[in-house]
Design an enzyme around this catalytic site. Structure first.
Site, short mmCIF file in Angstrom:
data_model
loop_
_atom_site.label_atom_id
_atom_site.label_comp_id
_atom_site.label_asym_id
_atom_site.label_seq_id
_atom_site.Cartn_x
_atom_site.Cartn_y
_atom_site.Cartn_z
N LYS A 193 -2.84 -1.16 -12.33
CA LYS A 193 -4.13 -1.61 -12.87
C LYS A 193 -4.96 -0.43 -13.36
CE LYS A 193 -8.29 -4.24 -11.85
NZ LYS A 193 -8.94 -5.23 -10.97
N GLU A 199 1.67 7.00 -6.30
CA GLU A 199 3.12 6.80 -6.27
C GLU A 199 3.66 6.47 -7.66
OE1 GLU A 199 1.44 5.45 -2.25
OE2 GLU A 199 0.90 5.28 -4.37
N GLY A 248 -4.79 -6.72 -8.40
CA GLY A 248 -3.39 -6.29 -8.37
C GLY A 248 -2.46 -7.31 -7.77
N ARG A 249 -2.83 -7.90 -6.63
CA ARG A 249 -1.93 -8.84 -5.97
C ARG A 249 -1.95 -10.22 -6.61
NH1 ARG A 249 -5.97 -7.03 -3.11
NH2 ARG A 249 -7.57 -8.39 -2.25
N GLU A 334 -3.64 -8.06 2.67
CA GLU A 334 -4.54 -7.22 1.87
C GLU A 334 -5.77 -8.01 1.44
OE1 GLU A 334 -3.18 -3.81 -0.67
OE2 GLU A 334 -3.83 -5.15 -2.28
N HIS A 365 18.75 -15.00 14.36
CA HIS A 365 19.47 -14.04 15.19
C HIS A 365 18.66 -12.77 15.40
CE1 HIS A 365 23.28 -16.29 15.23
NE2 HIS A 365 22.90 -16.70 14.03
N LYS A 470 -5.83 7.48 0.93
CA LYS A 470 -5.72 8.25 -0.31
C LYS A 470 -6.73 9.40 -0.35
CE LYS A 470 -4.36 4.17 -3.02
NZ LYS A 470 -4.73 3.30 -4.16
#
Length: 474
Positions: A193, A199, A248-249, A334, A365, A470
């Site tokens: 965005k 990253e 963003g999400r 978030e 399991h 950050k």
């Protein structure tokens, strides 16, 4: 979004008090509740394209649901949803809309129409260029999870370039992929965005070096900050801008989802948007008692705030939806992992639960031992698919139904074998896995998440907690 006065925070309302009294006094035994002949009619809801949401196996009676809907009306959830879908400011800390529903509206506002036209032209150009055999989608968090979920779920039907994803710093994620790809045949899509995500910029720089200077035209950007993309060396023709009110999400419906269209064609991406729009219409038009995302949100609030459940599990009994738990984990935790309300007050009540999960039989399991016999009650969402005749689907459905029944009924004849039962579960049954049903399911989950924020009087559209780490990087 309306901010109530100090004495009217959610936990200070008469509706909240009524729910608390009901939780203390009501006998809510799932096997007993299932004997109600009207329960299926009231608690099984059908979404678009006959997707079934079965809420019968919950510790919630008709009276429970009545009280929960009373609380939703007191919180004016319908008004908040209307404001969100109309593009009004519902993100007060950033003073902007959260208008992701406009991205999938068949008659979108001009900025969205321009974005979609640009995406369509770009996708058609790249898919016509047969020299592009591979696409690397670079992003992290909301800029990758939704897109990766859809691409993974629809991978078998893809007829375009092969799609790959890179998110973090770790070279072991990047180097093996680059060793087997040809830079001359690869397109890089950087999704961010702000186009400042550390990253993503790190991986983009690595990939630019790998592509070489002669291949600058093989880098594209999906961003709300086109100037930053230009400064990073992305050609204007390859910048796919989206509005800054897209969180963003909630961005898979924007140009962040261009990778889906590259793999499948823009028509399939439009079907994805259509499925989401069907969920939007349902949210706006369904009566509260038949409203699927509202029901999901109210039940989660019931367990979180009145029955003391601190987590819930997501169990897809469809391998193609293996990434659904990770997507929902980010979407919900978030969005609603907040301890301060819209007026800046610290909440006196719990908000987002821990979200975790895995594909169904693998989970059986692994952590389902704790869900069946542990000291915590963990509500579960089971996601299955109608038997399509493919070997294994019917077996998966049998496993899913058996787990739901075991959670509800319990069993065992010795202390170490006893499972207490009366543990809740939702069954979501998809008619098939395609772009439309995925769009519908993901948008329903988005709406559930936003509604929970409205119910708790927190802002589900910011994420300031992400930023501190950050800053400490220096």
């Amino acid at each position: 979004m309306t901010i109530p006065p100090p004495d009217k925070t959610p936990d200070k309302t008469v509706e909240w008090a009524a729910l608390a009294a009901h939780a203390r006094e009501a006998a809510l035994d799932i096997p007993a509740l299932l004997k109600d002949s009207d329960r299926t009619g009231r608690m099984v809801l059908t979404g678009a394209d006959f997707t079934v949401f079965d809420f019968t196996h919950h510790r919630a009676s008709h009276e429970t649901m009545r009280l929960l809907h009373d609380f939703a009306r007191a919180r004016d959830v319908a008004g908040a949803c209307t404001a969100m879908m109309a593009g009004r400011v519902v993100n007060p800390t950033e003073n902007r809309p959260a208008w992701h529903t406009a991205l999938r509206d068949p008659a979108p506002p001009a900025p969205v129409r321009g974005m979609l036209d640009g995406m369509r032209a770009f996708v058609n150009r790249i898919r016509a260029d047969k020299s592009v055999t591979d696409v690397i989608h670079v992003g992290i968090g909301g800029s990758i999870l939704g897109t990766q979920l859809v691409c993974d779920a629809l991978r078998a039907e893809a007829d375009g370039p092969r799609i790959h994803f890179i998110a973090g710093y770790d070279a072991t994620e990047r180097h093996p992929l680059l060793e087997r790809l040809d830079p001359a045949a690869t397109l890089v899509v950087a999704a961010s965005k702000t186009f400042t995500t550390l990253e993503t910029r790190f991986n983009l720089d690595c990939l630019k070096n790998w592509l070489g200077p002669a291949r600058a035209g093989r880098i594209a950007a999906a961003t709300a900050n086109p100037q930053a993309a230009r400064e990073a060396g992305v050609d204007d023709a390859n910048i796919l801008a989206f509005p800054d009110w897209v969180g963003g999400r909630f961005s898979v419906w924007s140009s962040v989802g261009v990778t889906i269209a590259l793999a499948h064609g823009f028509t399939v991406f439009e079907r994805f948007l259509a499925g989401a729009h069907a969920a939007d219409r349902h949210l706006a038009e369904a009566v509260p008692e038949r409203n699927i995302p509202l029901t999901m949100a109210l039940l989660q609030l019931w367990y979180r705030n009145f029955l003391g459940c601190s987590a819930y599990a997501v169990l897809p009994y469809v391998q193609r939806l293996a990434l659904l738990p990770a997507y929902l984990q980010q979407l919900e935790m978030e969005s609603n992992g907040k301890r301060v309300d819209c007026a800046g007050r610290e909440t006196a009540y719990a908000t987002a639960p821990v979200v975790f999960g895995a594909t169904g039989t693998a989970a059986q399991h692994a952590f389902m031992q704790m869900v069946h016999q542990g000291t915590d009650v963990v509500p579960c969402d089971f996601v299955g698919m109608v038997d399509d005749g493919v070997p294994g689907t019917a077996d998966l459905n049998r496993h899913m139904r058996a787990q739901i029944r075991a959670l509800a009924e319990g069993g065992g004849d010795r202390p170490e074998t006893v499972t207490p039962g009366n543990r809740p579960a939702t069954a979501i049954l998809l008619p098939r896995i395609d772009a439309f049903t995925l769009g519908h399911l993901m948008a329903v989950e988005e709406h559930k998440t936003a509604i929970l924020g409205f119910l708790w009087n927190i802002n589900p559209f910011d994420q300031f907690g992400v930023e501190l780490g950050k800053k400490l990087l220096g």
